[in-house]
Design a protein around this motif. Structure first.
Motif, PDB file in Angstrom:
ATOM      1  N   ASP A 115       1.059  -1.328   0.011  1.00 41.29           N
ATOM      2  CA  ASP A 115      -0.028  -0.029  -0.124  1.00 41.29           C
ATOM      3  C   ASP A 115       0.815   1.208   0.005  1.00 41.29           C
ATOM      4  OD1 ASP A 115      -2.584  -1.257   0.052  1.00 41.29           O
ATOM      5  OD2 ASP A 115      -2.105  -1.647   2.145  1.00 41.29           O
ATOM      6  N   MET A 116       0.441   2.253  -0.626  1.00 41.06           N
ATOM      7  CA  MET A 116       1.078   3.390  -0.623  1.00 41.06           C
ATOM      8  C   MET A 116       0.890   4.327   0.563  1.00 41.06           C
ATOM      9  SD  MET A 116       2.583   4.543  -3.661  1.00 41.06           S
ATOM     10  CE  MET A 116       2.472   6.372  -3.764  1.00 41.06           C
ATOM     11  N   SER A 119      -1.249   9.419  -1.159  1.00 43.34           N
ATOM     12  CA  SER A 119      -2.264   8.785  -1.904  1.00 43.34           C
ATOM     13  C   SER A 119      -3.097   9.662  -2.334  1.00 43.34           C
ATOM     14  CB  SER A 119      -2.655   7.528  -1.049  1.00 43.34           C
ATOM     15  OG  SER A 119      -1.803   6.679  -0.876  1.00 43.34           O
ATOM     16  N   GLY A 120      -2.997  11.112  -2.148  1.00 47.65           N
ATOM     17  CA  GLY A 120      -4.002  11.885  -2.694  1.00 47.65           C
ATOM     18  C   GLY A 120      -5.169  12.415  -1.777  1.00 47.65           C
ATOM     19  N   PRO A 121      -5.890  13.524  -2.173  1.00 52.68           N
ATOM     20  CA  PRO A 121      -6.896  13.834  -1.133  1.00 52.68           C
ATOM     21  C   PRO A 121      -7.906  13.014  -1.079  1.00 52.68           C
ATOM     22  CG  PRO A 121      -6.264  15.665  -2.583  1.00 52.68           C
ATOM     23  CD  PRO A 121      -5.794  14.447  -3.084  1.00 52.68           C
ATOM     24  N   ASP A 122      -8.359  12.021  -2.007  1.00 51.88           N
ATOM     25  CA  ASP A 122      -9.240  11.025  -2.179  1.00 51.88           C
ATOM     26  C   ASP A 122      -9.015   9.882  -1.128  1.00 51.88           C
ATOM     27  OD1 ASP A 122     -11.146  12.161  -4.125  1.00 51.88           O
ATOM     28  OD2 ASP A 122      -9.740  11.271  -5.605  1.00 51.88           O
ATOM     29  N   GLY A 175      -5.088  11.681   2.140  1.00 49.56           N
ATOM     30  CA  GLY A 175      -3.705  12.100   2.229  1.00 49.56           C
ATOM     31  C   GLY A 175      -3.725  13.854   1.718  1.00 49.56           C
ATOM     32  N   HIS A 176      -2.377  14.148   1.359  1.00 48.34           N
ATOM     33  CA  HIS A 176      -2.201  15.378   1.248  1.00 48.34           C
ATOM     34  C   HIS A 176      -1.685  15.519  -0.473  1.00 48.34           C
ATOM     35  CE1 HIS A 176      -2.918  16.402   5.102  1.00 48.34           C
ATOM     36  NE2 HIS A 176      -1.954  15.951   5.483  1.00 48.34           N
ATOM     37  N   ALA A 210       0.763  18.741 -13.269  1.00 51.02           N
ATOM     38  CA  ALA A 210       1.322  17.689 -12.314  1.00 51.02           C
ATOM     39  C   ALA A 210       1.149  18.154 -11.082  1.00 51.02           C
ATOM     40  CB  ALA A 210       2.795  17.335 -12.708  1.00 51.02           C
ATOM     41  N   VAL A 211       1.464  19.411 -10.668  1.00 50.78           N
ATOM     42  CA  VAL A 211       1.100  19.756  -9.346  1.00 50.78           C
ATOM     43  C   VAL A 211      -0.244  19.648  -9.047  1.00 50.78           C
ATOM     44  CG1 VAL A 211       1.267  21.794  -7.773  1.00 50.78           C
ATOM     45  CG2 VAL A 211       3.268  21.129  -9.345  1.00 50.78           C
ATOM     46  N   VAL A 212      -0.765  20.237 -10.086  1.00 49.47           N
ATOM     47  CA  VAL A 212      -2.430  20.120  -9.883  1.00 49.47           C
ATOM     48  C   VAL A 212      -3.136  18.799  -9.660  1.00 49.47           C
ATOM     49  CG1 VAL A 212      -4.797  20.708 -11.166  1.00 49.47           C
ATOM     50  CG2 VAL A 212      -2.992  22.260 -11.213  1.00 49.47           C
ATOM     51  N   ALA A 213      -2.672  17.864 -10.408  1.00 52.65           N
ATOM     52  CA  ALA A 213      -2.885  16.278 -10.233  1.00 52.65           C
ATOM     53  C   ALA A 213      -2.590  15.869  -8.888  1.00 52.65           C
ATOM     54  CB  ALA A 213      -2.474  15.583 -11.296  1.00 52.65           C
ATOM     55  N   GLY A 214      -1.343  16.516  -8.213  1.00 53.49           N
ATOM     56  CA  GLY A 214      -1.111  16.048  -6.973  1.00 53.49           C
ATOM     57  C   GLY A 214      -1.864  16.414  -5.964  1.00 53.49           C
ATOM     58  N   PHE A 215      -2.692  17.571  -6.114  1.00 51.07           N
ATOM     59  CA  PHE A 215      -3.586  18.087  -5.075  1.00 51.07           C
ATOM     60  C   PHE A 215      -5.095  17.889  -5.506  1.00 51.07           C
ATOM     61  CE2 PHE A 215       0.487  20.262  -4.269  1.00 51.07           C
ATOM     62  CZ  PHE A 215       0.581  19.924  -3.028  1.00 51.07           C
ATOM     63  N   THR A 216      -5.338  17.359  -6.551  1.00 47.73           N
ATOM     64  CA  THR A 216      -6.885  17.335  -7.055  1.00 47.73           C
ATOM     65  C   THR A 216      -7.447  16.074  -6.350  1.00 47.73           C
ATOM     66  OG1 THR A 216      -6.219  18.184  -9.152  1.00 47.73           O
ATOM     67  CG2 THR A 216      -8.224  17.271  -9.166  1.00 47.73           C
ATOM     68  N   SER A 217      -8.671  16.152  -6.071  1.00 46.06           N
ATOM     69  CA  SER A 217      -9.528  15.140  -5.751  1.00 46.06           C
ATOM     70  C   SER A 217     -10.591  14.989  -6.881  1.00 46.06           C
ATOM     71  CB  SER A 217     -10.500  15.596  -4.629  1.00 46.06           C
ATOM     72  OG  SER A 217     -11.389  14.552  -4.104  1.00 46.06           O
TER      73      SER A 217
END
Length: 504
Positions: free
Chosen positions: A153-154, A159-162, A165-166, A399-406
């Motif tokens: 598991d990551m 693992s992202g907002p969903d 995570g952050h 890439a940055v947007v994807a990192g913080f996008t839900s």
């Protein structure tokens, strides 16, 4: 009638048009020229690669379960018809004006600079948001496969907002990797896309062929379930057509088919991205229509076949809203096929992100070359002949947007942006037929103006079925675009400056 001998930008103000001849001449500037390396096969692969993605792997279950039942197959046909009407208009423009920028470039040649800027601003949002969201979806599939098959598991924080995570590390890294591929060249990206598309199409054909052995005729009854009112959802969540005219959409029944069509339309988004690669095509007059119409036809046939199979395997009321294809095979005790579908979906989303990013950078590049955005971004790489500056900058930002996008934040902005582009392109075909009847057209949209008018009407109808809040967000983004145009684009426009030079 405008001719190429008229001083560009000498009349029309913000509605000044850029002649087709001038648009083509601009592609020959050494520092701002793209490499021509794509064939009709490459374009068709690009189209199939971006169309077959989240839509067929997810939306089939949602639409069948909530809106149309087995008749969802007809919803895909309806959405496909709307796209086909638009595709005929795109094919004429892409073969006549083989220049990067898609609907932006077409609008500049037919309607005028301000409308072109607005549609370009719209496409920048559509492709950027689409790239980021698909990357996040891919990340979710990969994490699921790693967890279920490898037992690894990551970390939650990555693992992202969903997932609470952050930062979504996998989505971030995917966009960066795709950015590097696009900098190297479209031919390399076409080869990678061809491999991934082969995997995706194999998975889809596997669903169709294997699923035929598990169809139960009872699951098709009734094929069009009885109509029922949609759950109450007033205010900004209500479709604009309901707010304006009091029309209340229904689930199931005949009208439920069209309600579902507004949803599954998302599954077709991407065929218009093929038009953004016109300038990089070796024989655009012949190959652009083949690539656009061919990819759309292939995907429509596959969508309808898959929908008929999965709704025959499992009753529509029991279909999964998140993984309908995989769950349909689970319901008939076929875990191997279920796993293969999940793997194919995760691999397939890679090409969706890459081609959306390709389209985004080409629109940005075209706007920059025209001076509406800083010319810095329209310089091509001396070796690869790709718009590397725009690609790198946009790739890092996305890439940055994807990192913080839900994923939960994905509204219908992508849908409304695409449909708006359809309307403008259809209007452009009618306008250019009137203003430039002398122009050579390698492909001609049949029955003009009937087909473009039908395209406009069908697109507007689907737009009206989108929530009011989506229209408000879209309007705010367009308003920001108009401000940027008057603050920068209008005064830096190459066409405007050339017009002033011609007058003095």
């Amino acid at each position: 009638m405008s001719t190429d001998t008229e001083p560009p930008g000498s009349r029309g103000g913000v509605f000044r048009t850029k002649t087709v001849e001038q648009s083509i001449r601009d592609t020959e500037e050494p520092e701002h020229a793209l490499k021509k390396s794509l064939s009709a096969t490459d374009l068709t692969v690009f189209g199939v690669g971006v169309i077959i993605g989240t839509g067929i792997f997810v939306l089939t279950g949602i639409a069948a379960r909530n809106n149309a039942g087995p008749a969802t197959a007809l919803s895909f046909v309806a959405a496909g018809v709307v796209c086909a009407l638009a595709a005929l208009c795109y094919a004429e423009f892409a073969s006549t004006v083989p220049v990067a920028g898609s609907a932006y470039t077409f609008s500049y040649a037919s309607i005028g600079e301000l409308p072109a800027w607005i549609i370009g601003w719209d496409l920048v949002l559509e492709f950027a948001l689409g790239t980021a969201v698909v990357a996040v979806g891919w990340s979710g599939y990969v994490r699921h496969l790693m967890s279920t098959n490898l037992g690894w598991d990551m970390p939650v924080a990555l693992s992202g907002p969903d997932e609470g995570g952050h930062f979504d590390l996998l989505a971030f890294l995917l966009v960066l990797a795709l950015t590097a591929i696009l900098v190297v060249g479209t031919k390399l990206s076409a080869r990678i896309t061809a491999i991934v598309v082969a995997i995706k199409v194999t998975v889809v054909l596997m669903v169709i062929v294997a699923g035929l052995f598990f169809i139960k005729a009872d699951n098709y009854s009734p094929f069009v379930p009885p109509a029922e009112p949609q759950p109450a959802g007033g205010g900004l969540h209500a479709p604009l057509v309901q707010v304006l005219f009091g029309y209340e959409a229904t689930n199931f029944g005949v009208m439920g088919i069209f309600t579902a069509a507004s949803l599954v339309f998302f599954a077709f988004i991407g065929f218009d991205v093929v038009a953004t690669a016109a300038e990089e095509t070796r024989n655009p007059q012949r190959d652009m229509p083949r690539g656009i119409l061919g990819s759309l036809f292939i995907c429509t046939v596959l969508y309808v076949a898959v929908t008929l199979v999965v709704t025959g395997m499992q009753h529509y009321s029991q279909m999964s809203p998140t993984a309908p294809l995989a769950e349909a095979f689970k319901s008939v005790n076929q875990p191997f096929f279920s796993g293969a579908i999940s793997l194919g979906a995760s691999v397939g989303l890679i090409t969706v992100s890459m081609i959306l990013l390709l389209g985004q950078t080409r629109v940005f590049f075209a706007m920059s070359r025209d001076g509406l955005l800083p010319r810095f971004f329209s310089v091509t790489h001396p070796k690869f002949r790709t718009p590397y500056r725009a690609t790198v900058v946009l790739g890092v930002v996305i890439a940055v947007v994807a990192g913080f996008t839900s994923l939960a934040k994905l509204a219908e902005l992508v849908n409304i942006g695409t449909l708006f582009a359809f309307v403008v392109v259809a209007l452009g075909v009618i306008t250019l037929r009137r203003t430039r009847p002398d122009l050579h057209r390698a492909f001609r949209t049949p029955w003009v103006p009937a087909i473009p008018i039908l395209s406009i009407a069908a697109s507007l109808w689907l737009m009206l079925n989108l929530p009011t809040e989506t229209w408000i967000r879209f309007g705010v983004w367009m308003l920001i675009g108009v401000v940027v145009y008057y603050a920068y684009g209008r005064s830096h426009s190459r066409l405007g400056r050339q017009g002033k030079d011609a007058m003095y």
